[in-house]
Design an enzyme around this catalytic site. Structure first.
Site, PDB file in Angstrom:
ATOM      1  N   ALA A  82     -27.102  18.961  25.844  1.00 17.30           N
ATOM      2  CA  ALA A  82     -27.367  17.584  26.256  1.00 17.30           C
ATOM      3  C   ALA A  82     -26.593  16.581  25.412  1.00 17.30           C
ATOM      4  CB  ALA A  82     -28.863  17.296  26.156  1.00 17.30           C
ATOM      5  N   GLY A  83     -26.164  15.499  26.035  1.00 21.35           N
ATOM      6  CA  GLY A  83     -25.460  14.450  25.308  1.00 21.35           C
ATOM      7  C   GLY A  83     -25.038  13.338  26.246  1.00 21.35           C
ATOM      8  N   TYR A 144     -18.435   7.998  19.883  1.00 22.78           N
ATOM      9  CA  TYR A 144     -18.651   9.310  20.483  1.00 22.78           C
ATOM     10  C   TYR A 144     -18.102  10.411  19.576  1.00 22.78           C
ATOM     11  CZ  TYR A 144     -18.381  13.103  23.915  1.00 22.78           C
ATOM     12  OH  TYR A 144     -18.512  14.301  24.571  1.00 22.78           O
TER      13      TYR A 144
END
Length: 236
Positions: A82-83, A144
């Site tokens: 997940a991200g 990010y």
């Protein structure tokens, strides 16, 4: 299968879309997969147990409750996929935006692993997902890249801690693949292909085999490593 004829348990985060969905579709053939995501998939896969939860918040408890309901007290493997991605010039990015990236990508990893990894059996596997962005570090991806770099550093330290139980901890760093997460970068796909030794677009299925390797019995002496899967754009 285990000695009693059942599939070993595997917990997967982010299995409702993108790379995580491809992993769920494949791994369900050999594992009893429990997938946790903030949103449940619109087209759930047979053989996958879906749980709603936020990896930066209640996901660990939701997973533990789901496993208990299945009569399971341990898992063989943990795959954290997940991200989120937020991109744009860092000097113009509101603080709340880069804090959100760090919260979900890095702190979410810490929260989810700390809340679930004690269930991993001796000799089990932990696979985390970072990004090839860490190594390319393009403009517009500072927050990010920082969040994904943190995952690599975390994994190396965690590997040292989990080694006493023969649990491996490894990382996959994907190149650019056109998932919902990467739609903002669609304009860069052609340029990315030009840099690759294998000159084609990446697809989510490209990450299934590398994940399976880290989960396999043959990878029991491989830990603390990061595998870049990007068609040879980054060669090191």
């Amino acid at each position: 299968m285990t000695d009693n004829g059942t599939f070993p348990a595997l917990v997967l985060s982010g299995g409702s879309s993108g790379i995580g969905e491809a992993l769920a579709a494949d791994l369900r053939n050999d594992w009893a997969v429990t997938s946790v995501s903030r949103s449940l998939p619109s087209n759930p896969l047979d053989g996958v147990n879906y749980v709603a939860g936020d990896v930066a918040g209640d996901a660990p408890q939701a997973v533990r409750e789901s496993l208990a309901a299945q009569g399971r007290t341990s898992i063989h493997s943990l795959v954290h996929c997940a991200g989120i991605g937020v991109f744009g010039p860092f000097m113009e990015m509101p603080k709340a935006e880069w804090e959100r990236v760090l919260l979900l990508n890095l702190h979410g990893t810490l929260n989810f692993v700390q809340g679930v990894a004690d269930l991993v059996e001796d000799g089990g596997r932990i696979v985390l997902f970072s990004s090839g962005t860490v190594f390319k570090a393009p403009a517009g991806a500072a927050a990010y890249a920082a969040s994904k770099a943190g995952i690599i550093g975390f994994s190396r330290s965690l590997a040292a801690e989990m080694g006493a139980r023969n649990i491996t901890v490894n990382v996959i760093a994907p190149g650019l693949v056109m998932t919902p997460l990467a739609t903002q970068l669609a304009g860069g796909e052609a340029k990315n292909i030009e840099t690759r030794a294998i000159k084609r677009a990446s697809v989510v299925e490209d990450y299934v085999g590398p994940t399976r390797f880290f989960l396999s019995p043959g990878a029991g002496f491989v830990t603390g490593q990061t595998l870049v899967v990007d068609g040879g754009s980054i060669r090191r």
